[in-house]
Design a protein around this motif. Sequence first.
Motif, PDB file in Angstrom:
ATOM      1  N   HIS A 112       0.823  -1.206   0.000  1.00 60.72           N
ATOM      2  CA  HIS A 112       0.000   0.000   0.000  1.00 60.72           C
ATOM      3  C   HIS A 112       0.858   1.257   0.000  1.00 60.72           C
ATOM      4  O   HIS A 112       2.086   1.207   0.117  1.00 60.72           O
ATOM      5  N   ASP A 113       0.175   2.376  -0.107  1.00 57.53           N
ATOM      6  CA  ASP A 113       0.822   3.689  -0.101  1.00 57.53           C
ATOM      7  C   ASP A 113       1.494   3.926   1.251  1.00 57.53           C
ATOM      8  O   ASP A 113       0.987   3.508   2.293  1.00 57.53           O
ATOM      9  N   ALA A 114       2.630   4.602   1.215  1.00 54.91           N
ATOM     10  CA  ALA A 114       3.337   4.899   2.466  1.00 54.91           C
ATOM     11  C   ALA A 114       2.586   5.911   3.319  1.00 54.91           C
ATOM     12  O   ALA A 114       2.823   6.013   4.527  1.00 54.91           O
ATOM     13  N   ARG A 115       1.676   6.651   2.705  1.00 52.33           N
ATOM     14  CA  ARG A 115       0.898   7.646   3.445  1.00 52.33           C
ATOM     15  C   ARG A 115      -0.332   6.986   4.069  1.00 52.33           C
ATOM     16  O   ARG A 115      -1.097   6.320   3.378  1.00 52.33           O
ATOM     17  N   ALA A 116      -0.503   7.192   5.351  1.00 52.17           N
ATOM     18  CA  ALA A 116      -1.699   6.681   6.027  1.00 52.17           C
ATOM     19  C   ALA A 116      -2.754   7.785   6.050  1.00 52.17           C
ATOM     20  O   ALA A 116      -2.435   8.949   6.304  1.00 52.17           O
ATOM     21  N   PRO A 117      -4.006   7.453   5.789  1.00 46.63           N
ATOM     22  CA  PRO A 117      -5.046   8.486   5.770  1.00 46.63           C
ATOM     23  C   PRO A 117      -5.478   8.876   7.178  1.00 46.63           C
ATOM     24  O   PRO A 117      -5.304   8.116   8.131  1.00 46.63           O
ATOM     25  N   ARG A 118      -6.032  10.056   7.295  1.00 45.18           N
ATOM     26  CA  ARG A 118      -6.700  10.421   8.539  1.00 45.18           C
ATOM     27  C   ARG A 118      -8.042   9.718   8.578  1.00 45.18           C
ATOM     28  O   ARG A 118      -8.698   9.540   7.550  1.00 45.18           O
ATOM     29  N   CYS A 119      -8.436   9.296   9.757  1.00 48.12           N
ATOM     30  CA  CYS A 119      -9.760   8.701   9.872  1.00 48.12           C
ATOM     31  C   CYS A 119     -10.807   9.811   9.822  1.00 48.12           C
ATOM     32  O   CYS A 119     -10.564  10.938  10.246  1.00 48.12           O
ATOM     33  N   GLY A 120     -11.956   9.488   9.267  1.00 41.52           N
ATOM     34  CA  GLY A 120     -13.004  10.481   9.099  1.00 41.52           C
ATOM     35  C   GLY A 120     -13.833  10.147   7.871  1.00 41.52           C
ATOM     36  O   GLY A 120     -13.877   8.995   7.427  1.00 41.52           O
ATOM     37  N   THR A 121     -14.480  11.163   7.291  1.00 41.76           N
ATOM     38  CA  THR A 121     -15.383  10.965   6.160  1.00 41.76           C
ATOM     39  C   THR A 121     -14.805  11.598   4.900  1.00 41.76           C
ATOM     40  O   THR A 121     -14.367  12.754   4.923  1.00 41.76           O
ATOM     41  N   TYR A 122     -14.812  10.829   3.815  1.00 44.32           N
ATOM     42  CA  TYR A 122     -14.322  11.286   2.510  1.00 44.32           C
ATOM     43  C   TYR A 122     -15.496  11.224   1.525  1.00 44.32           C
ATOM     44  O   TYR A 122     -15.927  10.136   1.131  1.00 44.32           O
ATOM     45  N   VAL A 140     -11.412   0.654  10.429  1.00 44.96           N
ATOM     46  CA  VAL A 140     -12.446   0.026   9.609  1.00 44.96           C
ATOM     47  C   VAL A 140     -12.812   1.033   8.524  1.00 44.96           C
ATOM     48  O   VAL A 140     -13.038   2.210   8.816  1.00 44.96           O
ATOM     49  N   VAL A 141     -12.846   0.578   7.271  1.00 41.41           N
ATOM     50  CA  VAL A 141     -13.213   1.458   6.155  1.00 41.41           C
ATOM     51  C   VAL A 141     -14.588   1.045   5.650  1.00 41.41           C
ATOM     52  O   VAL A 141     -14.794  -0.108   5.255  1.00 41.41           O
ATOM     53  N   LEU A 142     -15.512   1.992   5.684  1.00 42.51           N
ATOM     54  CA  LEU A 142     -16.871   1.758   5.203  1.00 42.51           C
ATOM     55  C   LEU A 142     -17.026   2.481   3.866  1.00 42.51           C
ATOM     56  O   LEU A 142     -17.083   3.711   3.810  1.00 42.51           O
ATOM     57  N   TRP A 143     -17.045   1.702   2.805  1.00 33.04           N
ATOM     58  CA  TRP A 143     -17.208   2.261   1.463  1.00 33.04           C
ATOM     59  C   TRP A 143     -18.708   2.362   1.148  1.00 33.04           C
ATOM     60  O   TRP A 143     -19.456   1.422   1.389  1.00 33.04           O
ATOM     61  N   TYR A 144     -19.118   3.490   0.594  1.00 34.65           N
ATOM     62  CA  TYR A 144     -20.513   3.612   0.166  1.00 34.65           C
ATOM     63  C   TYR A 144     -20.560   4.006  -1.309  1.00 34.65           C
ATOM     64  O   TYR A 144     -19.624   4.600  -1.847  1.00 34.65           O
ATOM     65  N   ASP A 145     -21.651   3.644  -1.954  1.00 40.07           N
ATOM     66  CA  ASP A 145     -21.829   3.926  -3.372  1.00 40.07           C
ATOM     67  C   ASP A 145     -21.834   5.442  -3.599  1.00 40.07           C
ATOM     68  O   ASP A 145     -22.681   6.157  -3.039  1.00 40.07           O
ATOM     69  N   ALA A 146     -20.888   5.913  -4.398  1.00 40.07           N
ATOM     70  CA  ALA A 146     -20.766   7.354  -4.630  1.00 40.07           C
ATOM     71  C   ALA A 146     -22.022   7.945  -5.265  1.00 40.07           C
ATOM     72  O   ALA A 146     -22.269   9.156  -5.149  1.00 40.07           O
ATOM     73  N   ALA A 147     -22.827   7.107  -5.918  1.00 42.02           N
ATOM     74  CA  ALA A 147     -24.065   7.597  -6.530  1.00 42.02           C
ATOM     75  C   ALA A 147     -25.159   7.837  -5.491  1.00 42.02           C
ATOM     76  O   ALA A 147     -26.223   8.372  -5.835  1.00 42.02           O
ATOM     77  N   ARG A 148     -24.904   7.462  -4.253  1.00 44.08           N
ATOM     78  CA  ARG A 148     -25.887   7.663  -3.179  1.00 44.08           C
ATOM     79  C   ARG A 148     -25.219   8.412  -2.020  1.00 44.08           C
ATOM     80  O   ARG A 148     -24.908   7.843  -0.978  1.00 44.08           O
ATOM     81  N   PRO A 149     -25.001   9.710  -2.187  1.00 47.62           N
ATOM     82  CA  PRO A 149     -24.265  10.485  -1.178  1.00 47.62           C
ATOM     83  C   PRO A 149     -24.943  10.532   0.190  1.00 47.62           C
ATOM     84  O   PRO A 149     -24.274  10.777   1.203  1.00 47.62           O
ATOM     85  N   GLU A 150     -26.262  10.302   0.232  1.00 47.46           N
ATOM     86  CA  GLU A 150     -26.957  10.330   1.527  1.00 47.46           C
ATOM     87  C   GLU A 150     -26.466   9.228   2.468  1.00 47.46           C
ATOM     88  O   GLU A 150     -26.619   9.322   3.695  1.00 47.46           O
ATOM     89  N   LEU A 151     -25.871   8.182   1.884  1.00 48.97           N
ATOM     90  CA  LEU A 151     -25.360   7.090   2.721  1.00 48.97           C
ATOM     91  C   LEU A 151     -24.232   7.559   3.636  1.00 48.97           C
ATOM     92  O   LEU A 151     -24.033   6.991   4.721  1.00 48.97           O
ATOM     93  N   THR A 164     -12.286   7.316  16.876  1.00 50.91           N
ATOM     94  CA  THR A 164     -11.059   6.908  16.194  1.00 50.91           C
ATOM     95  C   THR A 164     -11.306   5.661  15.360  1.00 50.91           C
ATOM     96  O   THR A 164     -12.283   4.928  15.565  1.00 50.91           O
ATOM     97  N   HIS A 165     -10.391   5.414  14.414  1.00 49.55           N
ATOM     98  CA  HIS A 165     -10.314   4.167  13.652  1.00 49.55           C
ATOM     99  C   HIS A 165     -11.582   3.829  12.862  1.00 49.55           C
ATOM    100  O   HIS A 165     -11.959   2.666  12.744  1.00 49.55           O
ATOM    101  N   VAL A 166     -12.240   4.856  12.332  1.00 46.41           N
ATOM    102  CA  VAL A 166     -13.365   4.658  11.418  1.00 46.41           C
ATOM    103  C   VAL A 166     -13.177   5.602  10.233  1.00 46.41           C
ATOM    104  O   VAL A 166     -13.007   6.810  10.413  1.00 46.41           O
ATOM    105  N   ILE A 167     -13.204   5.032   9.022  1.00 45.78           N
ATOM    106  CA  ILE A 167     -13.110   5.810   7.788  1.00 45.78           C
ATOM    107  C   ILE A 167     -14.365   5.533   6.962  1.00 45.78           C
ATOM    108  O   ILE A 167     -14.749   4.373   6.776  1.00 45.78           O
ATOM    109  N   ILE A 168     -14.993   6.587   6.501  1.00 44.16           N
ATOM    110  CA  ILE A 168     -16.162   6.481   5.625  1.00 44.16           C
ATOM    111  C   ILE A 168     -15.792   7.148   4.310  1.00 44.16           C
ATOM    112  O   ILE A 168     -15.354   8.307   4.299  1.00 44.16           O
ATOM    113  N   SER A 169     -15.943   6.426   3.215  1.00 46.26           N
ATOM    114  CA  SER A 169     -15.521   6.989   1.928  1.00 46.26           C
ATOM    115  C   SER A 169     -16.454   6.577   0.800  1.00 46.26           C
ATOM    116  O   SER A 169     -16.963   5.447   0.769  1.00 46.26           O
TER     117      SER A 169
END
Length: 215
Positions: A112-122, A140-151, A164-169
């Motif tokens: 993976h990339d050497a850069r670690a992301p900040r946790c939060g919402t993307y 934990v990374v929670l991916w949501y369908d970009a076509a449904r931004p309300e998610l 901490t330790h939750v990423i939503i993208s």
Amino acid sequence: MSPHPQSKKAKAAKAKRAKARTTQEPDKPASMHEARLERQIEQRRHQARKGRLRRIRNTALGVVALGVVAGGGWLAFRPDPELAGVARPSNRGGGHVAAADYDSPTPTSGAHDARAPRCGTYREPLNPAMAVHGLEHGAVVLWYDAARPELADELIDATDEWDTHVIISANTGIDRPVVATAWGRIKAYDAADPEITEFVRTYRQRGPERLTCDR
């Protein structure tokens, strides 16, 4: 009036007293010997009782100690919990690379990339190579369908108990509304339902490197 010391009666009385002393005196040593034997027997009984109590106590302590050791061993080697329906893809290892290539839009391990992301919402899709670095740190990374931004907002509400330790993208490559990932774990969902909260609770901070990742 007492009989004369030299009279027959006096001599007979004196002989009787002497005979009585002779008869009684041999019993005295015998009585002392018997008393000594009784004391010795009682001492042996007392020592035997103490020995039995000591053995019982030591056995009880041994059982307790064994229980503590066994319980501690069970806690030390207790496996982490797993949820039903969560897939466990092959571990593709780790390490830092300039450009990572994955066979899934939601990878769960690998270089993976050497850069670690900040946790939060993307709200714009996070680079999967950075997301994997986040997984490695226990996020934990929670991916949501970009076509449904309300998610995004629904997932924020579902995970607001963790700082901490939750990423939503957002993700443009998934065919399900939500895909939850952790290091070596993945499950797709049809909505931001309560099961996602349980996924986060179960797999959060279980990456091979548990480093800080604030939201």
